[in-house]
Scaffold this active site. Structure first.
Site: not given
Length: 689
Positions: A77-78, A105-106, A128, A319-320, A342, A397
């Site tokens: 959560a950078p 950011g960890k 949460k 993200v990778l 997709d 796709e």
């Protein structure tokens, strides 16, 4: 920088050029893509010790229990100022359990076991993440790595539930071998029952898997498994990427479904959505750390104009990590056998395919409109999957027809095994909407079915879930419409509409199956001409489940003609299983006769004869064939058990003559009734398997 790419060597690029010499002028584009891919792999090796470890990051992110029952929690959560964990375990105290800030950011939190040595967070309890932003906001979030999320009754937002069962499901059966001929049954668990409700994983295992096996499909493509808060999104607005949808049951019940499919020698593919994500914040990935980016590009690049969803930043290291680990998670934890990716067209181009007709001009596939970050992600994903799991199946796709999507990464391709032949269902719908039977263009139909890139495997289908959705109609409904409600009984004579509909339904499917690709797909229920359309509960239909179901009960009434269509689909698949035309080279089409409305072709050592003429049967009709010998009927759509008229004697033997015809050395005379499809096999030769 150009010199850098000039030095890049694509190991098997010459194989691609031999397949398609026109790609030579775009060699620099291929070198640059491959160079970026190589660099990505090198950095993974250098920073993470290789992709094997990196793609198992679900073992270190989210919540993970250690051998001593310690819990280690990690998030990325950078943009966050502070992170806390709250939930049932601490009486929903928002401040008692802070995460420790780490580099890049960890954030990390370690929870020792309780006094009785049990984990601090019990299985099946709610959690949460509390995110404090730099603006002073306090946000309540679900971990992006959450393995289970549920929607309480009368609640809109999904809750994160810690899933760590004391007795997890253990897979018993090995993965089946990768099929040579892929026959896919596209399925949605929630609608897989005649009852007006959300059906379960267990219902699918008990009631649907035996039908799929009986029908001769060897692959299931499961839609809408990744958790999605909005049921009517058909699973394409994903909120929790690591969570199997709880509306159908538990993760263990999905594992049992897949294990049971494996016991039946059926492989299972996940319809994976890495092209975009739901814009939900409280129960989705969007704004996880309070910023407008995090996993996504900042707007406008990070928003899809038509879908109203967020677009991933594929150049981001984390993200990778998230997406590649997501693929690995479904392969390892649930033992899926591959993926249908997709929205690949949307991923590959900055314009996302919006307003692009894709004429086939190669300039459309190269240049600034191409999103190379996405291409490199797809290359990396396919490389990782096929290296770790050699039998893994990946399907793209893609409607654009980009060259080399289905060639190996070593050749400079994206590495997919198949792409969906999306022009075929559009063609069938167009014909049924616009043309009288006499106006059907045999040449145009054959062109559409065979117009695919040589050497790149396609999945052919006459219709998928797209054609069944509200606003469109299934092929059966286009053909027979309201008469399906009143005239499908075999106890009464067929009306002209039902007769035409049943015969063409079978012919369209067999022609597509045999000529259209190297794999075949059918959406659940359409094999037996499922009536009506598909519509999920929503405000616009008073939250009705009436159209969000599949009426398999229609098959249990013997006098209804749905059973006849089912029987044909079953025997079509079983005939393919015997002769293997999907795994054979492309067909040789010897006739596409406009006046006679006849199509003749050979593939997989069998001869296909289709007479689309509405009234004229062809008697003593000469057809070309390569192999001489005695031919007999292997499949006949006109059989009475398939809703046909039984006009052919199956004891008939057809003998070839050494009379050249339509570019073949041999030919023979046959009888093809009107609106009939036949498969003839040469009894003197073996099948290609």
């Amino acid at each position: 920088m150009a010199d850098t790419w000039d030095n890049v060597t694509i190991p098997e690029f010459n194989s691609l050029l031999q397949m398609d010499p026109y790609l030579k002028q775009y060699e620099k584009d291929f070198r640059r893509r491959y160079g970026l891919f190589e660099k990505r792999l090198f950095l993974l090796e250098e920073a993470e010790g290789g992709f094997d470890q990196f793609t198992r990051s679900y073992r270190t992110f989210g919540v993970n229990r250690m051998a001593d029952n310690r819990l280690v929690l990690r998030e990325w959560a950078p943009a966050a100022e502070a992170l806390f964990l709250t939930g049932d375990f601490n009486g929903w105290d928002n401040f008692s359990h802070p995460y420790e800030k780490k580099e890049f950011g960890k954030w990390e939190l370690c929870l020792p076991p309780k006094y009785d040595k049990s984990p601090a967070i019990e299985h099946n309890t709610k959690l949460k993440v509390v995110v404090h932003t730099k603006k002073g906001e306090r946000l309540y979030r679900i971990s992006p790595w959450a393995k289970y999320a549920i929607q309480a009754e009368k609640q809109v937002i999904y809750d994160w539930v810690h899933w760590d069962p004391p007795q997890p499901y253990l897979h018993i059966h090995p993965r089946p071998k990768k099929p040579q001929s892929l026959r896919i049954y596209e399925s949605h668990v929630g609608i897989a029952s005649p009852d007006p409700k959300v059906a379960s994983y267990t219902n699918f295992t008990t009631n649907v898997l035996p039908r799929i096996k009986d029908l001769g499909y060897n692959c299931i493509q499961l839609m809408a498994v990744m958790e999605h808060a909005y049921y009517a999104s058909f699973g394409y607005q994903v909120t929790s990427f690591f969570a199997a949808s709880s509306r159908y049951g538990t993760p263990e019940e999905l594992k049992q479904l897949i294990d049971t499919a494996h016991s039946l020698d059926i492989v299972v593919l996940l319809d994976v959505v890495h092209s975009h994500a739901s814009q939900n914040t409280e129960d989705g990935l969007n704004s996880f750390d309070g910023s407008d980016s995090c996993f996504f590009h900042s707007p406008p690049r990070g928003e899809h104009a038509l879908w109203g969803s967020r677009l991933f930043n594929y150049s981001s290291w984390e993200v990778l990590r998230f997406l590649l680990s997501n693929l690995r998670w479904w392969m390892e934890e649930y033992r899926f056998d591959g993926f249908r990716f997709d929205g690949v067209t949307s991923m590959m181009y900055h314009h996302h395919g919006i307003g692009s007709m894709f004429s086939g001009d190669y300039s459309e596939y190269f240049g600034l409109q191409v999103d190379e970050d996405s291409l490199v992600y797809l290359m990396t994903a396919n490389h990782v999957l096929h290296t770790l799991y050699p039998d893994c199946i990946t399907i793209a796709e893609d409607v654009s027809g980009m060259p080399a999507v289905c060639r190996s990464v070593a050749e400079g391709g994206l590495g997919f095994d198949y792409r969906l032949a999306m022009a075929i269902p559009d063609k069938w719908i167009q014909i049924l909407k616009e043309l009288a039977d006499e106006a059907w263009d045999m040449g145009n139909i054959v062109y559409t079915l065979t117009n695919r890139r040589y050497g790149e495997n396609c999945i052919a289908y006459a219709e998928s879930h797209d054609q069944s959705l509200v606003g469109d109609k299934s092929l059966a409904f286009w053909l027979m419409d309201k008469e399906m409600y009143t005239n499908m009984s075999s106890l009464i004579p067929m009306t002209p509409v039902i007769d035409r509909g049943i015969q063409l339904h079978k012919m369209i499917r067999l022609l597509t199956h045999a000529l259209g690709g190297e794999g075949y797909l059918n959406f659940m229920g359409n094999e037996f001409g499922h009536p009506e359309w598909l519509d999920f509960p929503r405000k616009g239909n008073n939250e009705s489940y009436h159209y969000a179901r599949r009426q398999y009960n229609l098959l249990d009434t013997d006098h209804l003609r749905y059973k006849q269509l089912y029987n044909f689909d079953r025997d079509m698949n079983r005939t393919e299983d015997k002769y293997g035309w999907l795994a054979a080279p492309p067909a040789f089409v010897s006739a596409r006769h406009e006046g006679d409305k006849v199509i003749v072709f050979e593939r997989g050592n069998v001869l296909f004869l289709l007479n689309f003429h509405p009234t004229r049967s062809q008697t003593n009709y000469r057809v070309a064939v390569a192999s001489p010998g005695k031919y007999t009927i292997k499949l006949d759509s006109d059989e009475v058990q398939y809703g046909g008229h039984g006009r052919l004697d199956h004891n008939t033997e057809f003998f070839t003559e050494p009379q050249p015809f339509n570019e073949r050395e041999n030919s023979m005379l046959v009888y093809i009734p009107c609106r009939t499809a036949l498969i003839l096999g040469n009894d003197d030769t073996e099948s290609c398997y």
